[in-house]
Design an enzyme around this catalytic site. Structure first.
Site, PDB file in Angstrom:
ATOM      1  N   PRO A 364       0.833  -1.219   0.000  1.00 39.61           N
ATOM      2  CA  PRO A 364       0.000   0.000   0.000  1.00 39.61           C
ATOM      3  C   PRO A 364       0.858   1.256   0.000  1.00 39.61           C
ATOM      4  CG  PRO A 364      -0.685  -1.550   1.718  1.00 39.61           C
ATOM      5  CD  PRO A 364       0.620  -2.040   1.206  1.00 39.61           C
ATOM      6  N   PRO A 365       0.262   2.397  -0.339  1.00 38.84           N
ATOM      7  CA  PRO A 365       1.021   3.657  -0.322  1.00 38.84           C
ATOM      8  C   PRO A 365       1.469   4.025   1.098  1.00 38.84           C
ATOM      9  CG  PRO A 365      -1.018   3.895  -1.577  1.00 38.84           C
ATOM     10  CD  PRO A 365      -1.105   2.592  -0.882  1.00 38.84           C
ATOM     11  N   GLY A 366       2.659   4.607   1.191  1.00 38.65           N
ATOM     12  CA  GLY A 366       3.133   5.152   2.454  1.00 38.65           C
ATOM     13  C   GLY A 366       3.768   4.168   3.400  1.00 38.65           C
ATOM     14  N   GLY A 368       6.739   2.720   2.944  1.00 41.91           N
ATOM     15  CA  GLY A 368       8.196   2.838   2.950  1.00 41.91           C
ATOM     16  C   GLY A 368       8.920   2.145   1.815  1.00 41.91           C
ATOM     17  N   LYS A 369       8.249   1.960   0.660  1.00 46.84           N
ATOM     18  CA  LYS A 369       8.890   1.261  -0.457  1.00 46.84           C
ATOM     19  C   LYS A 369      10.039   2.084  -1.028  1.00 46.84           C
ATOM     20  CE  LYS A 369       5.012   1.013  -2.710  1.00 46.84           C
ATOM     21  NZ  LYS A 369       4.150   1.655  -1.706  1.00 46.84           N
ATOM     22  N   THR A 370       9.766   3.343  -1.357  1.00 43.39           N
ATOM     23  CA  THR A 370      10.815   4.214  -1.898  1.00 43.39           C
ATOM     24  C   THR A 370      11.862   4.523  -0.833  1.00 43.39           C
ATOM     25  OG1 THR A 370       9.156   5.194  -3.365  1.00 43.39           O
ATOM     26  CG2 THR A 370      11.235   6.364  -3.127  1.00 43.39           C
ATOM     27  N   SER A 709     -13.159 -13.678  -1.703  1.00 44.46           N
ATOM     28  CA  SER A 709     -12.836 -13.934  -0.299  1.00 44.46           C
ATOM     29  C   SER A 709     -13.979 -13.642   0.655  1.00 44.46           C
ATOM     30  CB  SER A 709     -11.602 -13.117   0.109  1.00 44.46           C
ATOM     31  OG  SER A 709     -11.859 -11.735  -0.001  1.00 44.46           O
ATOM     32  N   LYS A 752      -5.638  -7.857   6.360  1.00 41.47           N
ATOM     33  CA  LYS A 752      -6.983  -8.092   6.867  1.00 41.47           C
ATOM     34  C   LYS A 752      -6.987  -8.288   8.382  1.00 41.47           C
ATOM     35  CE  LYS A 752      -8.686 -10.150   2.556  1.00 41.47           C
ATOM     36  NZ  LYS A 752      -9.169 -11.380   1.904  1.00 41.47           N
TER      37      LYS A 752
END
Length: 804
Positions: A364-366, A368-370, A709, A752
């Protein structure tokens, strides 16, 4: 007609050249005498006129001597009056004539007789005629006097006098030469005279051709000498020409020599060819700017430039731990990646495996991938280049534009190398899942070559027009959703999941990372803005809506700005200026507590609603995965009197609708088998599911939802309604359901379960397969505070979820 002659006819004097009997030609008349003669001819019954030729420089001569006494007798076919007192006539020649005497001057008229030729020896004349035809053919090869139609007419004609007239009309003869041929009535003499004229013209044409060839060669020599002189510094100095071009070319040549040991022969040949072309081209040419741009771009590529820092996994581990809290699995995989590279370097292996793997952080965004990529670059002391791929749809953005296009330049990959000044930089391909496709090409296909370790040793940029080795570049991709990445591109990368943070992890990240960083950005000291643990927890729970910490950072930054404003506006503090610097006399401490957080942040956002406090019929807590983390969805059902139909609402996708129909069928089969027993049985009226329509709704109807699901969640809701049994409010569930009632595994389990933990769920039902293989990835905090139960069949789900 010859019986009419000698006869008196009007006379027109033509200025340019002799007319011939076979001609039909327009004549433009502007002299008054000629106009009167033409008018006289059209008034006469015989309609004949004599057209002669004016002599050169006739002004000082008598009228009889101003024109030749021979010409053409013919008729006026058409006459047109033109503006400015001019006249146009269409003249058709009939025969040659000679003026015997002038009869009138106004209009000009003369006694004219027809010219006849003397008898001649046909055999001798034919022999001479063959020689003439041969010479005319030779002249036709070296000149353009004789078009094919005229040559064909000469060849097919047998009248020697007619042939002489045809050839003479085609040659550009002087008036005296034409007169001699025209007036002579001896056929043999006319032929011999014409042969002499044709041979003379052949020599003239050959001489002109030779002169043109010499002139062309001379011009080439002059041009060559000019360019040689332009390259000589002394001549440039004498001519006052700027030396900047030579200095630039010398600089380019030196740079090429410097990088020659590090480039291939192909690259050296291409750059050298363009430098030499620039040195030859004129400085005012429009290609100068294009060539200079190309040479400067390619010479800026850092061939042979590599980082001096050697790889060390200890440095990588230390930097990752310093910059990131939690994320144990991603950090472990990164350390393994660099451990392999370091071991290969230490053992000096040249195996192809040294090319390495392309890592892709997804989540998900934010989360810490970058930031992970930034930490990697910082740890190995290499420059970091970020290439945003979101919405990219032009393949030339990556591969470069061909130099034939206006404003062309290298692609982003080569520009990244130039910006980094190193051939082994860390290159982050951000948002690789959002690459688009259009009529300008498919960038994802270009990424196949860039990210394939077996192909990127020879990556070809369209602008540079040579292959570049990208094998030393560390490529790190980031994505939110891997399913949108094309399968061939997915196959080139190794995916590392960077999933959602738990509230406890967010508290640690805020306290140890975000708050110190934001204090520094806002020029605040740690003693000036003090956060209590309760305040941090409240900000996380009530003021952020995300799986990562980007929103949390924004909330903290907003608080920091208000703190800075309060410090500067305080009436108790006065600024003193000393040596150009502003200092604060007495610092003020601002405490951020759970009570005063609303003073700093004005809007509360609930990411996940708390669970209901009471059990209810038909309302079930389902667990869902979204692009920003997990979520808890309350699936609701209602029964209405009907015929057993199922109605679905909530913006459901096709797969989710199919799951609902499967859940409905499974519940009905369990009622038939009396595994589920409705409280109010009415055997006379039939099965209970035949008496009621079921309306199933998934809240937040404006949000599209899809996926299998929610199968067991829908089945539990339908079973609760039909059997009128309440569903436990502290239970949440996720799992795909089959027609036979088996529960199949699902994805996104970690997100989840974190979402269910945040919502206060005490018990979570998950597929048995997920329990066996994914439970180790669930944060300890979640496992310790929740009861996670594996389920294999729908009976296991109903037994736990439904209140007896």
């Amino acid at each position: 007609m010859t019986e009419k002659f000698p006869s008196v006819v009007p006379v027109i004097v033509e200025e340019e050249a002799f007319m011939y009997p076979f001609m039909i030609a327009p004549l433009f008349i502007n002299s008054e005498a000629n106009i009167k003669a033409a008018n006289k001819a059209t008034q006469d019954k015989n309609d004949l006129i004599f057209v002669g030729c004016a002599k050169s420089n006739p002004s000082d001569k008598a009228l009889e001597e101003k024109f030749y006494d021979v010409g053409v007798i013919g008729s006026i076919v058409r006459k047109v009056i033109l503006p400015d007192n001019r006249m146009k006539i269409l003249f058709q020649g009939i025969c040659k004539g000679r003026i015997l005497s002038l009869q009138s001057h106004d209009p000009l008229e003369a006694m004219v007789d027809v010219i006849t030729y003397k008898d001649y020896d046909h055999d001798k004349t034919n022999a001479i005629l063959e020689i003439l035809k041969e010479k005319v053919g030779s002249l036709a090869n070296v000149s353009q006097f004789f078009p094919p139609d005229l040559l064909r007419a000469i060849e097919d004609n047998s009248d020697p006098n007619r042939i002489v007239d045809l050839v003479a009309s085609a040659l550009r003869l002087k008036k005296d030469q034409s007169y001699k041929l025209f007036a002579n009535d001896n056929t043999e003499e006319r032929l011999l005279d014409l042969i002499d004229l044709v041979m003379e013209e052949i020599k003239t044409q050959k001489l002109q051709k030779e002169i043109k060839s010499k002139v062309h060669s001379k011009m080439e020599q002059v041009n060559k000498e000019y360019f040689l002189k332009e390259q000589l510094k002394q001549i440039q100095k004498e001519l006052g020409v700027d030396k900047q071009r030579d200095e630039e070319i010398q600089e380019y040549t030196q740079k090429l020599s410097a990088i020659e040991p590090f480039i291939t022969k192909e690259i050296h040949k291409e750059i050298k060819k363009q430098i030499e072309r620039l040195s030859r081209i004129h400085q005012d040419s429009s290609d100068v700017g294009i060539l200079q741009n190309y040479i400067e771009w390619v010479l800026d590529i850092p061939f042979g430039q590599y980082s001096q820092k050697k790889l060390s996994i200890r440095d990588v581990e230390k930097q990752l731990d310093a910059d990131h809290y939690s994320l144990e699995k991603p950090k472990e995989r990164i350390v393994e990646y660099f451990a392999t590279m370091e071991l290969l370097r230490l053992r000096q292996t040249e195996s192809k495996e040294t090319k390495g793997t392309i890592l892709c952080f997804y989540g998900p965004p934010g989360v810490g991938k970058t930031s992970l990529a930034n930490s990697i670059a910082k740890a190995i002391k290499r420059p970091l280049i970020r290439i945003a791929l979101g919405g990219l749809e032009d393949v030339n953005e990556l591969r470069g534009h061909r130099r034939t296009y206006l404003g062309s330049m290298p692609g982003r990959i080569v520009q990244g190398l130039i910006e980094a000044k190193k051939m082994d930089c860390v290159m982050v391909l951000d948002e690789i899942d959002k690459v688009d496709k259009s009529m300008r090409g498919d960038p994802a296909s270009a990424l196949l070559e860039i990210l394939d370790p077996e192909q990127n040793t020879n990556f070809r940029d369209y602008y540079t027009n040579f292959n570049i080795d990208l094998s030393q570049v560390i490529f790190i991709a980031t994505a939110n959703d891997t399913t949108t990445i094309p399968p061939p591109l997915r196959d080139r990368m190794e995916f590392i999941a960077v999933s959602s943070y738990t509230p406890q992890e967010k508290e640690q990240i805020a306290r140890n990372y975000l708050i110190p960083q934001e204090l520094k950005k806002h020029a605040l000291k740690p003693t000036e803005a003090l956060f209590t643990p309760e305040a941090i927890k409240l900000i996380i729970e009530k003021y952020t809506r995300e799986a990562g910490v980007r929103g949390l950072r924004r909330a903290l930054a907003s608080i920091m700005r208000k703190c800075a404003k309060k410090i500067l506006h305080s009436s108790e503090e006065k600024a003193l200026k000393e040596e150009g610097k502003t200092k604060i006399r007495r610092q003020r401490k601002i405490h951020i507590t759970a009570d005063n957080v609303p003073e700093f942040l004005d809007k509360i956002i609930f990411e996940i609603d708390p669970i209901d406090q009471e059990d209810a019929i038909g309302i079930v807590n389902g667990l869902a995965w979204t692009s920003v983390g997990g979520d808890v969805l309350k699936i609701e059902a209602m029964k209405l009197k009907g015929k057993g139909n199922l109605k679905l609402t909530g913006s459901l996708g096709e797969v989710m609708k199919e799951s609902a129909y499967i859940a409905h069928s499974v519940v009905k089969s369990r009622i038939d088998e009396e595994v589920l027993i409705p409280k109010k049985k009415k055997p006379k009226e039939g099965k209970i599911y035949q008496l009621y329509d079921i309306h199933l709704h998934v809240p937040e109807g404006a949000t599209p939802k899809d996926g299998p699901s929610a199968g067991i969640t829908m089945a539990t809701s339908i079973a609760s309604i039909l059997c009128e049994r309440k569903v436990r409010c502290d239970v949440a569930m996720t799992g795909e359901l089959t027609l036979s009632g088996r529960v199949l595994p699902i994805g996104g389990l970690k997100e989840k379960l974190i979402a269910s933990y945040k919502a206060g769920i005490r018990t979570a039902l998950i597929p048995e397969k997920n329990y066996q293989r994914d439970l180790k990835d669930i944060p300890t905090e979640v496992q310790e505070n929740m009861e996670i139960k594996p389920v294999r069949h729908i009976e296991d789900v109903l037994e736990v979820a439904l209140v007896p």
